[in-house]
Design an enzyme around this catalytic site. Structure first.
Site, short mmCIF file in Angstrom:
data_model
loop_
_atom_site.label_atom_id
_atom_site.label_comp_id
_atom_site.label_asym_id
_atom_site.label_seq_id
_atom_site.Cartn_x
_atom_site.Cartn_y
_atom_site.Cartn_z
CB SER A 52 -0.99 0.05 1.14
OG SER A 52 -0.15 0.11 2.38
N GLY A 89 -1.70 -4.56 0.91
CA GLY A 89 -1.89 -5.41 1.81
C GLY A 89 -0.87 -6.42 1.27
CG ASN A 118 1.43 -5.47 4.73
OD1 ASN A 118 0.62 -4.82 5.56
ND2 ASN A 118 1.25 -5.14 3.50
CG ASP A 202 -4.11 4.39 8.36
OD1 ASP A 202 -3.25 5.04 8.37
OD2 ASP A 202 -4.24 3.49 7.28
CG HIS A 205 -1.96 3.23 4.55
ND1 HIS A 205 -2.59 2.76 5.64
CD2 HIS A 205 -1.27 2.15 4.10
CE1 HIS A 205 -2.87 1.38 5.34
NE2 HIS A 205 -1.95 1.20 4.34
#
Length: 227
Positions: A52, A89, A118, A202, A205
């Site tokens: 991402s 992801g 991730n 969040d 990001h």
């Protein structure tokens, strides 16, 4: 990086051509297998295989560091095609499974691998991450591409030992395979005096304002490979 709540319709794959500054194609999830292959014209083809952080998660199209790379190439008068095969992801295992088809389809001269964050966020074994990074590096090199590994770091709450070993994976793999490396994509973004202001709500990001710095971290090493 982590996009466990990201719906499939939000995933994108797009191809950017530096000479025109146009987005040539935006495809639905996993449509990377259907994107038109880059032509063998002698022009460098830069394949970005990321998560991402490279797929413009939560950003307006054209504001992420990969899109900014396309503009930078034009400014530097370096003709090149940029193929952004990043999937929000994604893990190193996912990148490993997708890479062979991408190499065959686009025949890149340069491969930028921005994966691994991730893996850490999901607690995957470090040995698996290292093996996948090494495999992707070797596969790209065997296909005739120069490789740039883009590293990541994890927050200190993961433990000093784990964080140190994870950060060390990227330069270790790069050194062993004679690839280039950017130790930390988010240098100057996540390690500043007030890093939260550079991130989306969040806190995972980066905001659009952070992506020029991310490109600034990648560009010097990539430019060496292009020259």
């Amino acid at each position: 990086m982590r996009d466990l709540l990201l719906q499939p319709r939000q995933r994108r794959h797009f191809i950017l051509r530096a000479s025109t500054g146009l987005v040539l194609g935006i495809c639905a999830p996993l449509a990377w297998a259907q994107a038109p292959a880059a032509k063998s014209t002698g022009t460098p083809v830069i394949l970005v295989l990321g998560d991402s952080l490279s797929a413009e998660y939560g950003l307006a199209r054209g504001t992420g560091w990969v899109a900014l790379l396309e503009k930078k190439l034009a400014q530097e008068k370096l003709a090149a095609t940029v193929v952004n095969a990043s999937v929000s992801g994604d893990t190193t295992a996912g990148g490993r499974s997708r890479l062979p088809a991408l190499l065959a389809q686009h025949r890149p001269t340069h491969v930028v691998i921005e994966l691994g964050g991730n893996d850490a966020l999901r607690g995957l074994p470090l040995k698996n991450t290292e093996d996948n990074l090494a495999w992707m590096t070797e596969a790209a090199q065997k296909a005739g591409a120069k490789v740039l590994l883009v590293g990541m770091q994890v927050p200190p709450n993961y433990g000093t030992d784990y964080a140190t070993r994870f950060a060390g994976l990227f330069p270790s793999v790069a050194q062993a395979r004679k690839a280039a490396v950017v130790p930390f994509l988010l240098k100057g973004v996540a390690d500043g005096p007030d890093p939260t202001r550079m991130f989306q709500a969040d806190r995972i990001h980066p905001r659009a304002e952070a992506h020029p710095q991310m490109l600034a971290n990648v560009w010097p090493e990539l430019k060496k490979l292009l020259r």
